[in-house]
Design a protein around this motif. Sequence first.
Motif, short mmCIF file in Angstrom:
data_model
loop_
_atom_site.label_atom_id
_atom_site.label_comp_id
_atom_site.label_asym_id
_atom_site.label_seq_id
_atom_site.Cartn_x
_atom_site.Cartn_y
_atom_site.Cartn_z
N MET A 145 11.60 -2.22 0.07
CA MET A 145 12.49 -1.11 -0.15
C MET A 145 13.38 -1.34 -1.37
O MET A 145 13.63 -0.43 -2.13
CB MET A 145 13.34 -0.89 1.10
N LEU A 146 13.85 -2.57 -1.56
CA LEU A 146 14.68 -2.85 -2.72
C LEU A 146 13.86 -3.00 -3.99
O LEU A 146 14.41 -3.02 -5.08
CB LEU A 146 15.50 -4.11 -2.47
N ASP A 147 12.54 -3.10 -3.85
CA ASP A 147 11.69 -3.17 -5.03
C ASP A 147 11.59 -1.83 -5.73
O ASP A 147 11.31 -1.76 -6.92
CB ASP A 147 10.28 -3.65 -4.66
N ASP A 148 11.82 -0.76 -5.01
CA ASP A 148 11.74 0.58 -5.56
C ASP A 148 13.06 0.94 -6.23
O ASP A 148 14.08 1.11 -5.56
CB ASP A 148 11.43 1.59 -4.45
N PRO A 149 13.09 1.05 -7.57
CA PRO A 149 14.36 1.35 -8.24
C PRO A 149 14.91 2.74 -7.91
O PRO A 149 16.09 2.98 -8.03
CB PRO A 149 14.03 1.23 -9.73
N LEU A 150 14.04 3.62 -7.46
CA LEU A 150 14.49 4.96 -7.10
C LEU A 150 15.43 4.92 -5.90
O LEU A 150 16.36 5.72 -5.80
CB LEU A 150 13.29 5.85 -6.80
N LEU A 151 15.21 3.97 -4.99
CA LEU A 151 16.06 3.84 -3.82
C LEU A 151 17.22 2.87 -4.06
O LEU A 151 18.31 3.06 -3.54
CB LEU A 151 15.25 3.36 -2.63
N ALA A 152 16.99 1.83 -4.83
CA ALA A 152 18.00 0.80 -5.03
C ALA A 152 19.10 1.24 -5.98
O ALA A 152 20.26 0.90 -5.79
CB ALA A 152 17.35 -0.47 -5.54
N ARG A 153 18.77 2.00 -7.00
CA ARG A 153 19.76 2.40 -7.99
C ARG A 153 20.90 3.22 -7.43
O ARG A 153 22.06 2.93 -7.71
CB ARG A 153 19.07 3.17 -9.11
N PRO A 154 20.65 4.27 -6.65
CA PRO A 154 21.77 5.03 -6.10
C PRO A 154 22.59 4.24 -5.08
O PRO A 154 23.74 4.57 -4.82
CB PRO A 154 21.11 6.23 -5.44
N ALA A 155 22.00 3.22 -4.49
CA ALA A 155 22.71 2.45 -3.47
C ALA A 155 23.70 1.47 -4.08
O ALA A 155 24.67 1.10 -3.42
CB ALA A 155 21.71 1.70 -2.60
N LEU A 156 23.52 1.06 -5.31
CA LEU A 156 24.39 0.05 -5.92
C LEU A 156 25.85 0.49 -6.02
O LEU A 156 26.74 -0.30 -5.67
CB LEU A 156 23.85 -0.35 -7.29
N PRO A 157 26.17 1.71 -6.45
CA PRO A 157 27.59 2.09 -6.46
C PRO A 157 28.21 2.10 -5.06
O PRO A 157 29.37 1.70 -4.89
CB PRO A 157 27.59 3.50 -7.06
N THR A 158 27.46 2.52 -4.08
CA THR A 158 27.97 2.53 -2.71
C THR A 158 28.24 1.12 -2.22
O THR A 158 29.27 0.85 -1.59
CB THR A 158 26.97 3.24 -1.78
N VAL A 159 27.35 0.21 -2.51
CA VAL A 159 27.54 -1.19 -2.12
C VAL A 159 28.75 -1.77 -2.83
O VAL A 159 29.55 -2.50 -2.22
CB VAL A 159 26.26 -2.00 -2.42
N ALA A 160 28.92 -1.45 -4.11
CA ALA A 160 30.07 -1.96 -4.86
C ALA A 160 31.38 -1.42 -4.28
O ALA A 160 32.35 -2.17 -4.12
CB ALA A 160 29.95 -1.57 -6.33
N VAL A 161 31.42 -0.15 -3.94
CA VAL A 161 32.63 0.44 -3.38
C VAL A 161 32.93 -0.18 -2.01
O VAL A 161 34.09 -0.49 -1.70
CB VAL A 161 32.50 1.97 -3.28
N MET A 162 31.91 -0.38 -1.19
CA MET A 162 32.12 -0.99 0.12
C MET A 162 32.65 -2.42 -0.03
O MET A 162 33.52 -2.85 0.74
CB MET A 162 30.83 -0.97 0.93
N PHE A 163 32.14 -3.15 -1.01
CA PHE A 163 32.64 -4.50 -1.26
C PHE A 163 34.11 -4.48 -1.68
O PHE A 163 34.91 -5.27 -1.19
CB PHE A 163 31.79 -5.18 -2.34
N LEU A 164 34.47 -3.55 -2.57
CA LEU A 164 35.86 -3.47 -3.01
C LEU A 164 36.79 -3.04 -1.89
O LEU A 164 37.92 -3.53 -1.79
CB LEU A 164 35.97 -2.50 -4.20
N VAL A 165 36.35 -2.14 -1.02
CA VAL A 165 37.16 -1.72 0.11
C VAL A 165 37.38 -2.89 1.07
O VAL A 165 38.49 -3.09 1.58
CB VAL A 165 36.52 -0.51 0.83
#
Length: 82
Positions: A1-21
Amino acid sequence: MLDDPLLARPALPTVAVMFLVTLLSVAETYFVSALGTDAIAAASLVVPVIVLMVQSIVCCVMGAPRVAASYWTVKFNHVGEL
């Protein structure tokens, strides 16, 4: 699932925001802990309510207009097809 950049790219900002929160939550707990355990308990009760209120506002501001716009676009595009 993470090999597909179509799915991984939109998830990165969400992961970054969750980490900062999470980082902010830990920092807030550290500073509130100086006030005592009652202050930590009060913060742990209030923060989820505030987050729920903010998310509800974001949903209303960002989600509802998109749903309405897509509804009216579909409705007016199919007016002459009856």
